[in-house]
Design a protein around this motif. Sequence first.
Motif, PDB file in Angstrom:
ATOM      1  N   ASN A   1      17.015 -20.766  59.403  1.00  0.00           N
ATOM      2  CA  ASN A   1      17.321 -20.155  60.693  1.00  0.00           C
ATOM      3  C   ASN A   1      18.174 -18.902  60.513  1.00  0.00           C
ATOM      4  O   ASN A   1      18.948 -18.785  59.558  1.00  0.00           O
ATOM      5  CB  ASN A   1      18.061 -21.155  61.596  1.00  0.00           C
ATOM      6  N   ASP A   2      18.038 -17.977  61.448  1.00  0.00           N
ATOM      7  CA  ASP A   2      18.823 -16.740  61.392  1.00  0.00           C
ATOM      8  C   ASP A   2      20.308 -17.028  61.552  1.00  0.00           C
ATOM      9  O   ASP A   2      20.701 -17.938  62.294  1.00  0.00           O
ATOM     10  CB  ASP A   2      18.379 -15.787  62.506  1.00  0.00           C
ATOM     11  N   ARG A   3      21.113 -16.247  60.842  1.00  0.00           N
ATOM     12  CA  ARG A   3      22.561 -16.339  60.989  1.00  0.00           C
ATOM     13  C   ARG A   3      23.171 -14.978  60.660  1.00  0.00           C
ATOM     14  O   ARG A   3      22.536 -14.134  60.022  1.00  0.00           O
ATOM     15  CB  ARG A   3      23.167 -17.425  60.097  1.00  0.00           C
ATOM     16  N   LYS A   4      24.368 -14.756  61.131  1.00  0.00           N
ATOM     17  CA  LYS A   4      25.049 -13.494  60.862  1.00  0.00           C
ATOM     18  C   LYS A   4      25.828 -13.593  59.555  1.00  0.00           C
ATOM     19  O   LYS A   4      26.372 -14.637  59.222  1.00  0.00           O
ATOM     20  CB  LYS A   4      25.991 -13.137  62.012  1.00  0.00           C
ATOM     21  N   PHE A   5      25.847 -12.486  58.812  1.00  0.00           N
ATOM     22  CA  PHE A   5      26.627 -12.429  57.572  1.00  0.00           C
ATOM     23  C   PHE A   5      27.208 -11.027  57.462  1.00  0.00           C
ATOM     24  O   PHE A   5      26.490 -10.050  57.221  1.00  0.00           O
ATOM     25  CB  PHE A   5      25.743 -12.734  56.361  1.00  0.00           C
ATOM     26  N   ASN A   6      28.490 -10.922  57.661  1.00  0.00           N
ATOM     27  CA  ASN A   6      29.169  -9.632  57.612  1.00  0.00           C
ATOM     28  C   ASN A   6      30.195  -9.627  56.487  1.00  0.00           C
ATOM     29  O   ASN A   6      31.153 -10.399  56.507  1.00  0.00           O
ATOM     30  CB  ASN A   6      29.863  -9.341  58.946  1.00  0.00           C
ATOM     31  N   SER A   7      29.954  -8.785  55.488  1.00  0.00           N
ATOM     32  CA  SER A   7      30.873  -8.684  54.359  1.00  0.00           C
ATOM     33  C   SER A   7      30.921  -7.235  53.896  1.00  0.00           C
ATOM     34  O   SER A   7      29.908  -6.670  53.464  1.00  0.00           O
ATOM     35  CB  SER A   7      30.413  -9.575  53.198  1.00  0.00           C
ATOM     36  N   GLN A   8      32.091  -6.640  53.968  1.00  0.00           N
ATOM     37  CA  GLN A   8      32.239  -5.244  53.558  1.00  0.00           C
ATOM     38  C   GLN A   8      31.938  -5.068  52.076  1.00  0.00           C
ATOM     39  O   GLN A   8      31.259  -4.121  51.676  1.00  0.00           O
ATOM     40  CB  GLN A   8      33.656  -4.751  53.863  1.00  0.00           C
ATOM     41  N   ARG A   9      32.429  -5.993  51.245  1.00  0.00           N
ATOM     42  CA  ARG A   9      32.201  -5.878  49.803  1.00  0.00           C
ATOM     43  C   ARG A   9      30.715  -6.027  49.465  1.00  0.00           C
ATOM     44  O   ARG A   9      30.197  -5.342  48.585  1.00  0.00           O
ATOM     45  CB  ARG A   9      33.019  -6.948  49.052  1.00  0.00           C
ATOM     46  N   TYR A  10      30.030  -6.933  50.146  1.00  0.00           N
ATOM     47  CA  TYR A  10      28.582  -7.098  49.927  1.00  0.00           C
ATOM     48  C   TYR A  10      27.864  -5.789  50.258  1.00  0.00           C
ATOM     49  O   TYR A  10      27.020  -5.313  49.490  1.00  0.00           O
ATOM     50  CB  TYR A  10      28.044  -8.239  50.794  1.00  0.00           C
TER      51      TYR A  10
END
Length: 653
Positions: free
Chosen positions: A537-546
Amino acid sequence: MHVFSGFSVLAAIMWIICLLFVPLVASSSNTRLLNHILSHVDEEASACGTFYNFACGKYNMRHIDDSFYDIIQMLDHQMNQKLVKLMGELEENSQSRDFNESSVEAKVLRFYRTCSEVPRNMSSLVEYLKLAPPGEGLTWPQFTPNGSSWPQKPFNWLETLAHLHRYGLTNVFLSIDIVSNPHNASEFRFDLSKPSFAEESQRLNSFVETLALLYIMKVPSSDVVALARKIRKLELSVKILTEGFDYIESGLISLQQLEAKTGINLQPFLEIILGRRITPQFRLLAQDFRYFTALKELMDKQDEAQVVASYIMMRFGMYLLEETTDGKEPIECIANIRRNMNLAASWIYKERFLETSTFKTFNQEINDIFEQLRREFLLQVEHNRLELTASQKRFVDGKAKDIILNIGNLPKTDDLRNFVSRHYADLELSSGDLDYHREHLKLLQFRTQKITEQIHKMTTRREEYFDLPEPKRAIASTSYYVMRQNVIILPLGLLQEPFFLPESDLVFKYSLMGFTLAHQLMNAFDTEGIKIDRSGNDRKFNSQRYDEVVDCLHRDGKRNINERIADNAGLELTYSAYSKNARNRNQFDFTHLPAEKIFFLNLGQFFCGNSDFNVEYEDDQVRLQQVLDGFEPFEKAFGCRRNNNQLENCQMF
């Protein structure tokens, strides 16, 4: 004193012989693999310059007379040759009274006979068109009897597309696919969107080729030029529409809502494809609503239905040409079987060429490598170079632990024969007259039906999952990651020399099979995979380093970023796992070459290709160079000057 029985003495002797024989087999395998690698090496080139020229410099010369381009195509060629041999055995068995005419083997053999015995060429397109008309009670315009006009009124372009979609045609005026629901990956939905014109097979070719194809389809010569101009103008109008909308609306929507938004009556279209009635509350995924509104306006303005029908016919003909071959060589017919009966082809190949004990050995060895890679990846996540939050680490960790490796794209079941037999139970192929076009259309319809049947069916447990691959993927021994199911598919074709030998040294196993598995493992965490959870399922992933690492890898903007991530992170992963698991790296009994050099030379074999066969081989050169540039173990192995190219800033995990 203990007295051995005769049986015990014999067993002890056999045990000693095995202990002596196994190292000899391994040494022989290692020598063969190393000689294969070295036969491609050009020692006059510099390993520290363009490594491709060094590792693959003699590949063209070595394979000048071969019909394959690279190692994957070579493995496919070997697999196809084995299946040709199997067809000969099945032909002999079919003469026996005990031969089961309703078995999967019999159905495969039946299509193979039809393919290999019936002559055909491009003019055979006419035979397809006669068997697949544009609708009930209709013919294609050129088949109208002399003295009568084509009945335009009953023709409905959308219903014609639905009829032809049952043979697998899509991407004409609209694109329709069967995909996992991003909001609930346990079910499949229709995905309706605007068409693509990116690939040559998705659009008309040159004007001359358009004329030629119309001639082949028996369009009267007096009509060909004018008709060619009109259908090309129609395609251009549709192409312009697809480029006209920057904002894309999308989402899960009911049929009733979609029809209200677009003004198009889609219910008959979907019912023809599904083969059953649906209600206005039927839900599907849809994109590009404004495109469909504009498409309806365009189609309503078409005052010559014959032009619309002829354009659809042209695209259907192009699709059929891509789906078949005009030759009847045994190896081409095998590729045809793999394309259209992929599960059956994989199963009979496994049964004949990978007996239970052999397949078990392959499974054990490959799964051991995969588990080592997974373990190494989890250590990297724990090290947390990307400075992930606790929640993000749990997400990545949990998804990695949940990945399933499917070797052979076969469902895990105690009775595989019964499963495959049930899968093909509804497929009826004639054992009498041989009509290739009729039987081929049956297979196309069967293949499409199996894909369509997934609609609103709950997905099976991932341990029992097998993929229904698209045609190009079905005939290639290329591994891939199924994102919504979180499953890595490893085709049986990869279980061959020189790609993988269970008895070979770890340096060979990790540098090819290990890299392949690590690449697919990292696809689960590329820019698309990182936004999908372990359940699909879709999910949010927010990471500046990524994001910084992605920008670093994509700074030249020349390659697919997700492939770049999988290559770079995959190499680091497999080399790290190899370094920790190889105990005899400096004690080879089959060569004086250091393990590290063998590792990278064997890795290079994955990218080697015949440039005389494929003008795009430069892509493989670039890809190999990018994965090795700045990789310290490689530079150390070949004594290269340290390349300070910000590699550390580009390391993913």
